[in-house]
Design a protein around this motif. Structure first.
Motif, PDB file in Angstrom:
ATOM      1  N   ALA A 412      53.043 -13.232  16.191  1.00  0.00           N
ATOM      2  CA  ALA A 412      52.566 -14.374  15.402  1.00  0.00           C
ATOM      3  C   ALA A 412      53.213 -14.397  14.022  1.00  0.00           C
ATOM      4  O   ALA A 412      53.640 -15.452  13.536  1.00  0.00           O
ATOM      5  CB  ALA A 412      51.045 -14.330  15.290  1.00  0.00           C
ATOM      6  N   ALA A 413      53.298 -13.238  13.390  1.00  0.00           N
ATOM      7  CA  ALA A 413      53.919 -13.156  12.065  1.00  0.00           C
ATOM      8  C   ALA A 413      55.382 -13.561  12.124  1.00  0.00           C
ATOM      9  O   ALA A 413      55.894 -14.240  11.211  1.00  0.00           O
ATOM     10  CB  ALA A 413      53.773 -11.747  11.506  1.00  0.00           C
ATOM     11  N   SER A 414      56.072 -13.179  13.199  1.00  0.00           N
ATOM     12  CA  SER A 414      57.493 -13.521  13.323  1.00  0.00           C
ATOM     13  C   SER A 414      57.699 -15.024  13.489  1.00  0.00           C
ATOM     14  O   SER A 414      58.784 -15.538  13.224  1.00  0.00           O
ATOM     15  CB  SER A 414      58.111 -12.776  14.515  1.00  0.00           C
ATOM     16  OG  SER A 414      57.682 -13.333  15.763  1.00  0.00           O
ATOM     17  N   LEU A 415      56.643 -15.736  13.914  1.00  0.00           N
ATOM     18  CA  LEU A 415      56.730 -17.183  14.118  1.00  0.00           C
ATOM     19  C   LEU A 415      56.346 -17.965  12.863  1.00  0.00           C
ATOM     20  O   LEU A 415      56.446 -19.195  12.849  1.00  0.00           O
ATOM     21  CB  LEU A 415      55.825 -17.595  15.269  1.00  0.00           C
ATOM     22  CG  LEU A 415      56.232 -17.066  16.660  1.00  0.00           C
ATOM     23  CD1 LEU A 415      55.127 -17.315  17.672  1.00  0.00           C
ATOM     24  CD2 LEU A 415      57.531 -17.720  17.122  1.00  0.00           C
ATOM     25  N   GLY A 416      55.876 -17.265  11.843  1.00  0.00           N
ATOM     26  CA  GLY A 416      55.524 -17.939  10.593  1.00  0.00           C
ATOM     27  C   GLY A 416      54.054 -17.901  10.243  1.00  0.00           C
ATOM     28  O   GLY A 416      53.662 -18.372   9.165  1.00  0.00           O
ATOM     29  N   PHE A 417      53.205 -17.354  11.116  1.00  0.00           N
ATOM     30  CA  PHE A 417      51.787 -17.240  10.804  1.00  0.00           C
ATOM     31  C   PHE A 417      51.554 -16.197   9.713  1.00  0.00           C
ATOM     32  O   PHE A 417      52.256 -15.178   9.640  1.00  0.00           O
ATOM     33  CB  PHE A 417      50.987 -16.826  12.040  1.00  0.00           C
ATOM     34  CG  PHE A 417      50.601 -17.957  12.950  1.00  0.00           C
ATOM     35  CD1 PHE A 417      49.641 -18.885  12.562  1.00  0.00           C
ATOM     36  CD2 PHE A 417      51.170 -18.083  14.218  1.00  0.00           C
ATOM     37  CE1 PHE A 417      49.264 -19.911  13.413  1.00  0.00           C
ATOM     38  CE2 PHE A 417      50.801 -19.102  15.069  1.00  0.00           C
ATOM     39  CZ  PHE A 417      49.841 -20.031  14.668  1.00  0.00           C
ATOM     40  N   ASP A 418      50.565 -16.436   8.903  1.00  0.00           N
ATOM     41  CA  ASP A 418      50.034 -15.431   7.993  1.00  0.00           C
ATOM     42  C   ASP A 418      48.934 -14.698   8.744  1.00  0.00           C
ATOM     43  O   ASP A 418      47.920 -15.299   9.118  1.00  0.00           O
ATOM     44  CB  ASP A 418      49.478 -16.122   6.739  1.00  0.00           C
ATOM     45  CG  ASP A 418      48.803 -15.152   5.771  1.00  0.00           C
ATOM     46  OD1 ASP A 418      48.858 -13.927   6.006  1.00  0.00           O
ATOM     47  OD2 ASP A 418      48.205 -15.638   4.790  1.00  0.00           O
ATOM     48  N   VAL A 419      49.143 -13.393   9.018  1.00  0.00           N
ATOM     49  CA  VAL A 419      48.131 -12.606   9.722  1.00  0.00           C
ATOM     50  C   VAL A 419      47.102 -12.148   8.684  1.00  0.00           C
ATOM     51  O   VAL A 419      47.316 -11.185   7.955  1.00  0.00           O
ATOM     52  CB  VAL A 419      48.752 -11.405  10.458  1.00  0.00           C
ATOM     53  CG1 VAL A 419      47.666 -10.628  11.202  1.00  0.00           C
ATOM     54  CG2 VAL A 419      49.838 -11.863  11.429  1.00  0.00           C
ATOM     55  N   VAL A 420      45.977 -12.855   8.626  1.00  0.00           N
ATOM     56  CA  VAL A 420      44.965 -12.590   7.599  1.00  0.00           C
ATOM     57  C   VAL A 420      44.204 -11.305   7.892  1.00  0.00           C
ATOM     58  O   VAL A 420      43.805 -10.582   6.978  1.00  0.00           O
ATOM     59  CB  VAL A 420      44.003 -13.785   7.485  1.00  0.00           C
ATOM     60  CG1 VAL A 420      42.880 -13.514   6.496  1.00  0.00           C
ATOM     61  CG2 VAL A 420      44.779 -15.043   7.087  1.00  0.00           C
ATOM     62  N   GLY A 421      44.014 -10.987   9.146  1.00  0.00           N
ATOM     63  CA  GLY A 421      43.316  -9.756   9.492  1.00  0.00           C
ATOM     64  C   GLY A 421      43.165  -9.593  10.984  1.00  0.00           C
ATOM     65  O   GLY A 421      43.294 -10.551  11.748  1.00  0.00           O
ATOM     66  N   VAL A 422      42.911  -8.345  11.408  1.00  0.00           N
ATOM     67  CA  VAL A 422      42.630  -8.019  12.807  1.00  0.00           C
ATOM     68  C   VAL A 422      41.360  -7.181  12.816  1.00  0.00           C
ATOM     69  O   VAL A 422      41.335  -6.089  12.244  1.00  0.00           O
ATOM     70  CB  VAL A 422      43.787  -7.248  13.466  1.00  0.00           C
ATOM     71  CG1 VAL A 422      43.453  -6.927  14.917  1.00  0.00           C
ATOM     72  CG2 VAL A 422      45.093  -8.030  13.376  1.00  0.00           C
TER      73      VAL A 422
END
Length: 468
Positions: A412-422
């Motif tokens: 997801a991060a590589s696609l441009g998403f900001d990974v807010v948390g897991v």
């Protein structure tokens, strides 16, 4: 608007109020403080605050509205999508579940007065989603139910007619399947019910009756077939089991589910259930305000293994269902895997797994590539500054935890998403309907099904303007 005289609220207080608002069983009118101060929290802060909340939901009531109309493996608790729907969207917003499954997200979105869209490839999931969100007239449903029972009894009195219809209804392969799993008497009962239901002209009532019909077949332990554990998608033949009478079970389920519908506020016109593939969604760019979904797991639960037990009675052949099954996300049918670049962390997992089992490694690679296509589509259809919630479990392959959540977060991060948390959540195994055995070791993937799962919070970057 916040007036100049309104004192600023401490951000921690705002986050606590947001969680209280989102996680309450009953939706209370937002307090004046919440209504004013929510404007001070960015969408990212809201998402982070929700991820910090209690996401296990053990002991919560899950059978309200239409959630308990039909068994479905690996359903997440309705409180989970509801919290994010309340905290990250407004009434009238578009909420999407691109891998709809049992329809939990679309039901909750409809109940919260959002415009809900559900997409799925599975025929039973589509039937569930449509029946569970369609505006229903309880009086008409009750009348249709009485007509079906009366007609089914009439048909059962004509044994030769039912037998002839059974012999013509299935092809040879499907008939062999039906003969293996259903007693002759049960076959007649189910055929009589199916024929009677098809005579109902009111479409919403017919869809609802078909759902009840399916629910008496796909059950955890009882039901009308010779199988046990269908609700977990792990059917096994039990020669000692005495299948229940189909007409009696149909009426029992009808009474129970009509009671649930009486307390449900469904806005049928605000919900769309679409037959489609999450890898190529029939949705315009930036048309969605929030996504809440739970994709299949790597080395997936075989949903079709159970769903075909009821789908064959709707005219689906075993051959056609087997072909469709190969198209599911996480299917073990490998085929030609496209060459797609993956981030470092999932790539390292694949390399480690390849040393243990080449085939398992290819199955996982295919899964990551399919999920990359889905995440890319999710990014495309989301509006800027909007969130996507992905609830996924990890898997154990050849005693290696493949850390699916980390792989998907990195993709997801590589696609441009900001990974807010897991955020990890502990499964209530019986509620989630996972086919796991605690405390036992096995190399079988199905026996090592996870006891926890992860909620990945993603944000599509964009305008810094904060929505109410």
């Amino acid at each position: 608007m916040i007036s100049e005289s309104t004192p600023a609220c401490p951000r921690q207080t705002l986050k606590e109020q947001l969680r209280l608002f989102a996680f309450e069983d009953v939706l209370l009118p937002p307090s004046e403080v919440l209504s004013q101060c929510l404007l001070e929290l960015s969408k990212r802060e809201r998402l982070a605050a929700l991820l910090e909340g209690e996401l296990n939901f053990h002991g919560e009531k899950n059978g309200y509205a239409s959630h308990d109309l039909h068994s479905f493996a690996a359903k997440f608790p309705p409180q989970l999508p509801r919290a994010f729907i309340r905290g990250l969207s407004n009434p009238g917003d578009v909420v999407l579940d691109p891998m709809m499954g049992s329809g939990t997200t679309v039901v909750e979105a409809s109940q919260e007065k959002r415009q809900a869209i559900g997409i799925d490839i599975d025929p039973l999931a589509l039937r569930l989603g449509r029946a569970k969100t369609m505006a229903n007239d309880l009086f008409t449903i009750r009348d249709s139910w009485n007509k079906v029972i009366k007609k089914a009894i009439e048909l059962l009195s004509q044994k030769e007619r039912i037998e002839q219809y059974l012999s013509q209804f299935f092809d040879d392969r499907t008939k062999s399947f039906v003969d293996y799993w259903f007693l002759p008497e049960t076959q007649r009962e189910l055929m009589a019910l199916a024929m009677a239901i098809q005579e109902i002209t009111d479409k919403p009532s017919r869809h609802f009756l078909e759902l009840i019909f399916s629910s008496i077949i796909i059950t955890k332990s009882g039901g009308v077939s010779k199988a046990r554990d269908l609700a977990h998608s792990r059917p096994h033949l039990d020669p000692t089991k005495t299948p229940k009478n189909a007409l009696e079970q149909f009426s029992i389920r009808m009474r129970k589910n009509l009671n649930n519908l009486e307390e449900m506020e469904t806005i049928g016109k605000s919900t769309k259930v679409i037959a489609g593939d999450a890898r190529s969604m029939p949705i315009a760019n930036e048309a969605v305000d929030l996504i809440v979904t739970s994709p299949p797991y790597a080395n997936a639960i075989d949903y079709m293994r159970a769903h075909k037990f009821s789908l064959v009675w709707f005219g689906k052949s075993i051959s056609d269902l087997s072909k469709l099954r190969a198209e599911y996300i996480g299917s073990e049918r490998i085929g030609q895997i496209p060459c797609v670049a993956l981030p470092d962390r999932p790539q390292r997992i694949l390399q480690r797994l390849q040393e243990l089992d080449h085939k398992k490694s290819e199955i996982l690679r295919k899964y990551f590539i399919e999920m990359k296509a889905i995440l890319s589509e999710m990014f495309r259809v989301l509006r800027k500054n909007s969130a996507a919630i992905v609830v996924v479990g990890t898997s154990v392959m050849r005693n290696l935890d493949v850390q699916t959540h980390d792989g998907l977060a990195d993709i997801a991060a590589s696609l441009g998403f900001d990974v807010v948390g897991v955020k990890q959540r502990i499964l209530d195994r019986n509620r989630r309907m996972m086919p796991a055995r605690f405390g036992k070791k096995s190399d079988s993937m199905i026996e090592q099904r996870m006891h926890e799962e992860y909620v990945i919070g993603l944000l599509k970057p964009g305008s810094t303007e904060i929505s109410a």
